[in-house]
Design an enzyme around this catalytic site. Sequence first.
Site, short mmCIF file in Angstrom:
data_model
loop_
_atom_site.label_atom_id
_atom_site.label_comp_id
_atom_site.label_asym_id
_atom_site.label_seq_id
_atom_site.Cartn_x
_atom_site.Cartn_y
_atom_site.Cartn_z
N GLU A 192 -5.68 -3.50 -1.63
CA GLU A 192 -6.08 -4.71 -0.88
C GLU A 192 -7.14 -5.52 -1.61
O GLU A 192 -7.50 -6.61 -1.18
CB GLU A 192 -6.63 -4.30 0.50
CG GLU A 192 -5.58 -3.81 1.48
CD GLU A 192 -5.35 -2.30 1.41
OE1 GLU A 192 -5.65 -1.70 0.35
OE2 GLU A 192 -4.89 -1.72 2.40
N THR B 69 0.87 -1.18 0.00
CA THR B 69 0.00 0.00 0.00
C THR B 69 0.90 1.23 0.00
O THR B 69 2.07 1.13 0.39
CB THR B 69 -0.89 0.03 1.26
OG1 THR B 69 -0.03 0.06 2.40
CG2 THR B 69 -1.78 -1.18 1.35
N TRP C 214 -22.13 15.53 10.24
CA TRP C 214 -21.09 15.06 9.37
C TRP C 214 -21.14 15.78 8.01
O TRP C 214 -22.21 15.97 7.45
CB TRP C 214 -21.32 13.56 9.26
CG TRP C 214 -20.39 12.89 8.37
CD1 TRP C 214 -19.20 12.37 8.68
CD2 TRP C 214 -20.59 12.71 7.00
NE1 TRP C 214 -18.63 11.85 7.56
CE2 TRP C 214 -19.47 12.05 6.52
CE3 TRP C 214 -21.61 13.06 6.11
CZ2 TRP C 214 -19.33 11.72 5.19
CZ3 TRP C 214 -21.47 12.72 4.79
CH2 TRP C 214 -20.32 12.06 4.35
N LYS D 79 -16.40 16.44 11.03
CA LYS D 79 -17.58 16.41 11.88
C LYS D 79 -17.75 17.76 12.54
O LYS D 79 -16.94 18.14 13.37
CB LYS D 79 -17.48 15.28 12.89
CG LYS D 79 -18.69 14.40 12.78
CD LYS D 79 -18.71 13.24 13.68
CE LYS D 79 -20.02 12.48 13.39
NZ LYS D 79 -20.09 11.26 14.12
#
Length: 536
Positions: free
Chosen positions: A329, A182, A443, A438
Amino acid sequence: MKGLMMDYQLTIPTIMRRAESLFSHKEIVTRLPDKRIHRYTYKDFSLRVKRLATALTELGVEKGDRIATLSWNHHQHLEAYFAVPSIGAVVHPLNIRLNHDDLSYIVNHAEDKVLVVDQVLLPLFEKFRSSVNSSRVIVIPQTNEAIPDGYLNYEQVVDSGDASKFKPFEEDEYAAAFMCYTSGTTGKPKGVLYSHRSVVLHAMAFMFSCGDVGVNERDVLLPVVPMFHACAWGLPYTCTFTGATQVFPGPYLDADNLISLFEKERVTITAGVPTVMLGLLNRLDADPVNHDLALHTMILGGSAMPRHLVKAFDERYGIRVLHSWGMTEMSPLGATSVTTSKLSNEDKETQYDYAIKQGLPVPFVETRGRDDSGELIPRNGIAMGELEVRGPWIISSYYKDQSREKFTDDGWFKTGDIVTIDHDGFIEIKDRSKDVIKSGGEWISSLALENALMGHPAVLEAAVIAIPDEKWIERPFAYVVLREGQSVTSRELIEFLSGMFAKFWLPDECEFIDAIPRTSVGKFLKSALRERHAKR
Ligand code: ADP
């Protein structure tokens, strides 16, 4: 009662065998570092893969050994993609855009036994050579200069192989075949180890998940996405399986060079991150009539896609932008923005709205979302939660890493993407969990704000981050890059957004910068923007 079908192992040599026997005349084309065009057929390719495979065995490569590549997109890299797994070893492309500390960490962590390096990338390799333990280095000759002492010459290695001794690996489809790390934007890079079976199934899935017709033998595909970035999204395997013509751009990824290659080689499908395609659009728009493109599909993924990009390519150039979502992944393909029958009855603007969602999961990928309290979210397009996935080409654990925090107790992978899922199953990413804003307990989607900002005619790019706020805990703040010759004020941009979002969503301020910092695979590096803001 057991079924009575053959025990046929899904290993990578089966992919090459098909190309060799059915499409031996089809071509693989590369723009070399010296700009010459190299072309050969799948027949030539298979012969060289077999030679390389047997030569690697002669050099002492054994099953399970990791062989790293430090290479651009070209035919020799494709040869390594096939030769290494064909002897049961593991091919491991290294991201050439990482810094040398990360590169040496990755090579040592993977314990790469052999490195295959582009001659033009030797200066990069020299920076970390002394800190890695790989026993042999094979250099792909690309310039008139001699290969330095201490290195093997790739072409001589291939020539030394005996194709008649080639024994394709067919023992165990679950054996490791391919490895990627990654990009490590948070913490150290982590190793992802794909199996033969996962690579083959993923290659098949991409065949029919590309646009509405899939990748065909008739297609000419040019992956701009690097072969070191999540296996060029698996496309080299997909193309070889279908017999599509493959065109590799080598180190030349700028809009002018890409467009000339698209035109000359009659490329029909390309794939890359939105930034590259934005560059292409700007270049095409500068001279819209003088282009003769055969492109019908552009696969875009890796980060959120601006809506105007889909619309512009469709309306002005008749090119279908296929938005796809995935992760290293996940090999990486997870979902594509397909046009369902329901959607095809909608007007164009609605179709564009859907095209920027991450789309429907591809066959074999199962999805679900989970909210903060641990409950699964309903499929209503409103409730948000972290996306969890499972499927045959999705990671079950990281390489040499026992941590389980990315996996649920029942074995699903936690993507870190905060999404909604609507009743038709369409996924829409609202944020990365690490980038969520947030404000006052509510949100705010940074992606939605960025997309809207990038819809303003003066804005080239925009990234929205959370900044600390005494009253609201966090507030959105926008960094904006303007198009050349354009001007707009922060207040005008906020006013522009005010028609589209609730008041509390509007960024407190837009700051203008020259460029948005990016990760090694071209994504916005929001951590750098947060640091920049902290220093204000
Ligand atoms: P890394 O996670 O190391 O940055 P990946 O290339 O594996 O590298 O990135 C996967 C992540 O990239 C996804 O979890 C998602 O957040 C983002 N991503 C990938 N494709 C898309 C997309 N089409 N739209 C929005 N975000 C995307």
